[in-house]
Design a protein around this motif. Structure first.
Motif, PDB file in Angstrom:
ATOM      1  N   ALA A   1      40.286  66.380  44.558  1.00 17.88           N
ATOM      2  CA  ALA A   1      39.509  65.335  43.882  1.00 17.88           C
ATOM      3  C   ALA A   1      38.089  65.813  43.600  1.00 17.88           C
ATOM      4  O   ALA A   1      37.550  65.572  42.518  1.00 17.88           O
ATOM      5  N   ILE A   2      37.482  66.511  44.549  1.00 17.88           N
ATOM      6  CA  ILE A   2      36.125  67.018  44.345  1.00 17.88           C
ATOM      7  C   ILE A   2      36.117  68.103  43.275  1.00 17.88           C
ATOM      8  O   ILE A   2      35.207  68.172  42.451  1.00 17.88           O
ATOM      9  N   ALA A   3      37.144  68.952  43.263  1.00 17.06           N
ATOM     10  CA  ALA A   3      37.220  70.000  42.242  1.00 17.06           C
ATOM     11  C   ALA A   3      37.374  69.409  40.848  1.00 17.06           C
ATOM     12  O   ALA A   3      36.869  69.968  39.874  1.00 17.06           O
ATOM     13  N   ALA A   4      38.035  68.278  40.721  1.00 11.03           N
ATOM     14  CA  ALA A   4      38.147  67.621  39.426  1.00 11.03           C
ATOM     15  C   ALA A   4      36.866  66.865  39.076  1.00 11.03           C
ATOM     16  O   ALA A   4      36.520  66.713  37.901  1.00 11.03           O
ATOM     17  N   TYR A   5      36.150  66.403  40.093  1.00  7.07           N
ATOM     18  CA  TYR A   5      34.941  65.613  39.875  1.00  7.07           C
ATOM     19  C   TYR A   5      33.768  66.453  39.373  1.00  7.07           C
ATOM     20  O   TYR A   5      33.005  65.998  38.517  1.00  7.07           O
ATOM     21  N   VAL A   6      33.597  67.653  39.894  1.00  8.50           N
ATOM     22  CA  VAL A   6      32.407  68.457  39.574  1.00  8.50           C
ATOM     23  C   VAL A   6      32.277  68.722  38.078  1.00  8.50           C
ATOM     24  O   VAL A   6      31.219  68.459  37.492  1.00  8.50           O
TER      25      VAL A   6
ATOM     26  N   TYR B   1      48.870  61.563  45.630  1.00  9.24           N
ATOM     27  CA  TYR B   1      48.177  61.531  44.340  1.00  9.24           C
ATOM     28  C   TYR B   1      47.395  60.231  44.159  1.00  9.24           C
ATOM     29  O   TYR B   1      46.378  60.207  43.457  1.00  9.24           O
ATOM     30  N   LEU B   2      47.832  59.138  44.786  1.00 10.41           N
ATOM     31  CA  LEU B   2      47.063  57.892  44.718  1.00 10.41           C
ATOM     32  C   LEU B   2      45.738  58.038  45.453  1.00 10.41           C
ATOM     33  O   LEU B   2      44.692  57.585  44.969  1.00 10.41           O
ATOM     34  N   ALA B   3      45.771  58.675  46.605  1.00 10.01           N
ATOM     35  CA  ALA B   3      44.520  58.896  47.341  1.00 10.01           C
ATOM     36  C   ALA B   3      43.606  59.839  46.574  1.00 10.01           C
ATOM     37  O   ALA B   3      42.388  59.631  46.506  1.00 10.01           O
ATOM     38  N   GLU B   4      44.174  60.861  45.966  1.00 10.45           N
ATOM     39  CA  GLU B   4      43.385  61.813  45.188  1.00 10.45           C
ATOM     40  C   GLU B   4      42.698  61.133  44.013  1.00 10.45           C
ATOM     41  O   GLU B   4      41.498  61.310  43.786  1.00 10.45           O
ATOM     42  N   CYS B   5      43.437  60.330  43.288  1.00 12.75           N
ATOM     43  CA  CYS B   5      42.859  59.610  42.147  1.00 12.75           C
ATOM     44  C   CYS B   5      41.842  58.568  42.613  1.00 12.75           C
ATOM     45  O   CYS B   5      40.822  58.355  41.957  1.00 12.75           O
ATOM     46  N   GLY B   6      42.103  57.925  43.740  1.00 12.96           N
ATOM     47  CA  GLY B   6      41.155  56.946  44.270  1.00 12.96           C
ATOM     48  C   GLY B   6      39.837  57.574  44.656  1.00 12.96           C
ATOM     49  O   GLY B   6      38.765  57.044  44.356  1.00 12.96           O
ATOM     50  N   ILE B   7      39.906  58.716  45.327  1.00 10.93           N
ATOM     51  CA  ILE B   7      38.669  59.415  45.708  1.00 10.93           C
ATOM     52  C   ILE B   7      37.928  59.881  44.468  1.00 10.93           C
ATOM     53  O   ILE B   7      36.702  59.751  44.368  1.00 10.93           O
ATOM     54  N   LEU B   8      38.656  60.408  43.494  1.00  9.68           N
ATOM     55  CA  LEU B   8      38.032  60.857  42.247  1.00  9.68           C
ATOM     56  C   LEU B   8      37.338  59.701  41.538  1.00  9.68           C
ATOM     57  O   LEU B   8      36.210  59.840  41.044  1.00  9.68           O
ATOM     58  N   LEU B   9      37.971  58.552  41.499  1.00  8.79           N
ATOM     59  CA  LEU B   9      37.355  57.396  40.842  1.00  8.79           C
ATOM     60  C   LEU B   9      36.135  56.895  41.607  1.00  8.79           C
ATOM     61  O   LEU B   9      35.155  56.453  40.992  1.00  8.79           O
ATOM     62  N   LEU B  10      36.163  56.947  42.923  1.00  2.59           N
ATOM     63  CA  LEU B  10      34.981  56.536  43.688  1.00  2.59           C
ATOM     64  C   LEU B  10      33.814  57.487  43.451  1.00  2.59           C
ATOM     65  O   LEU B  10      32.667  57.053  43.309  1.00  2.59           O
ATOM     66  N   LEU B  11      34.088  58.777  43.397  1.00  3.22           N
ATOM     67  CA  LEU B  11      33.027  59.741  43.090  1.00  3.22           C
ATOM     68  C   LEU B  11      32.493  59.532  41.678  1.00  3.22           C
ATOM     69  O   LEU B  11      31.274  59.576  41.442  1.00  3.22           O
ATOM     70  N   ALA B  12      33.392  59.293  40.731  1.00  2.00           N
ATOM     71  CA  ALA B  12      32.965  59.059  39.349  1.00  2.00           C
ATOM     72  C   ALA B  12      32.178  57.763  39.217  1.00  2.00           C
ATOM     73  O   ALA B  12      31.236  57.681  38.417  1.00  2.00           O
ATOM     74  N   ALA B  13      32.526  56.753  40.003  1.00  2.00           N
ATOM     75  CA  ALA B  13      31.784  55.494  39.953  1.00  2.00           C
ATOM     76  C   ALA B  13      30.342  55.693  40.403  1.00  2.00           C
ATOM     77  O   ALA B  13      29.406  55.197  39.759  1.00  2.00           O
ATOM     78  N   ALA B  14      30.157  56.435  41.471  1.00  2.00           N
ATOM     79  CA  ALA B  14      28.792  56.710  41.923  1.00  2.00           C
ATOM     80  C   ALA B  14      28.031  57.516  40.875  1.00  2.00           C
ATOM     81  O   ALA B  14      26.840  57.282  40.637  1.00  2.00           O
ATOM     82  N   ASP B  15      28.716  58.439  40.220  1.00  2.00           N
ATOM     83  CA  ASP B  15      28.054  59.225  39.183  1.00  2.00           C
ATOM     84  C   ASP B  15      27.717  58.360  37.973  1.00  2.00           C
ATOM     85  O   ASP B  15      26.664  58.542  37.355  1.00  2.00           O
ATOM     86  N   LEU B  16      28.572  57.428  37.632  1.00  2.00           N
ATOM     87  CA  LEU B  16      28.274  56.510  36.523  1.00  2.00           C
ATOM     88  C   LEU B  16      27.047  55.658  36.834  1.00  2.00           C
ATOM     89  O   LEU B  16      26.240  55.378  35.944  1.00  2.00           O
ATOM     90  N   TRP B  17      26.898  55.234  38.081  1.00  2.00           N
ATOM     91  CA  TRP B  17      25.705  54.474  38.451  1.00  2.00           C
ATOM     92  C   TRP B  17      24.459  55.343  38.351  1.00  2.00           C
ATOM     93  O   TRP B  17      23.409  54.869  37.915  1.00  2.00           O
TER      94      TRP B  17
END
Length: 132
Positions: free
Chosen positions: A43-48, A102-118
């Motif tokens: 998830a972090i590798a996809a987020y960066v 994969y649900l946990a992976e996508c959930g973590i990715l979305l939480l990281l992206a949400a913080a980045d959107l803020w």
């Protein structure tokens, strides 16, 4: 607030956020979580790259606003960040029901992206104020 005083704060907040994401990655190796280190690191590798793409998009949007000369342009709305965070939390909860990593992976990715959107929303409000 002056431009000189605010810009380092924005950079410091973004750098602290990246340090926190790095700390989560390091803790994934040290601590045993329910879904394993590979899910967090994927998830972090996809987020960066996603996060790094937000910055040029922000610069492009501020440049477009400056070219158009619109005085009524405002900062981005906050609902995409809240929607991403809520969806991420639902996906993490769905991991406990379906036991699918994969649900946990996508959930973590979305939480990281949400913080980045803020963060991007706060940065865009500052840059739009400078351009206006």
């Amino acid at each position: 607030m002056t431009r000189v005083a605010t810009l380092p704060r924005l950079i410091a907040v973004r750098l602290l956020w990246y340090a926190a994401v790095g700390a989560v990655a390091l803790l994934a190796f040290k601590l045993h979580t329910q879904f394993g280190a590979d899910v967090l690191l994927t998830a972090i590798a996809a987020y960066v790259p996603l996060s790094l793409s937000f910055l040029p998009v922000l610069a492009w949007l501020c440049g477009r606003r400056r070219e158009s000369g619109r005085a009524d342009a405002q900062a981005a709305p906050g609902w995409p960040g809240y929607l991403a965070a809520a969806t991420g939390i639902v996906m993490l909860a769905g991991y406990h029901v379906a036991a699918a990593p994969y649900l946990a992976e996508c959930g973590i990715l979305l939480l990281l992206a949400a913080a980045d959107l803020w963060l991007v929303r706060k940065e865009s409000a500052y840059f739009l104020a400078l351009a206006g």
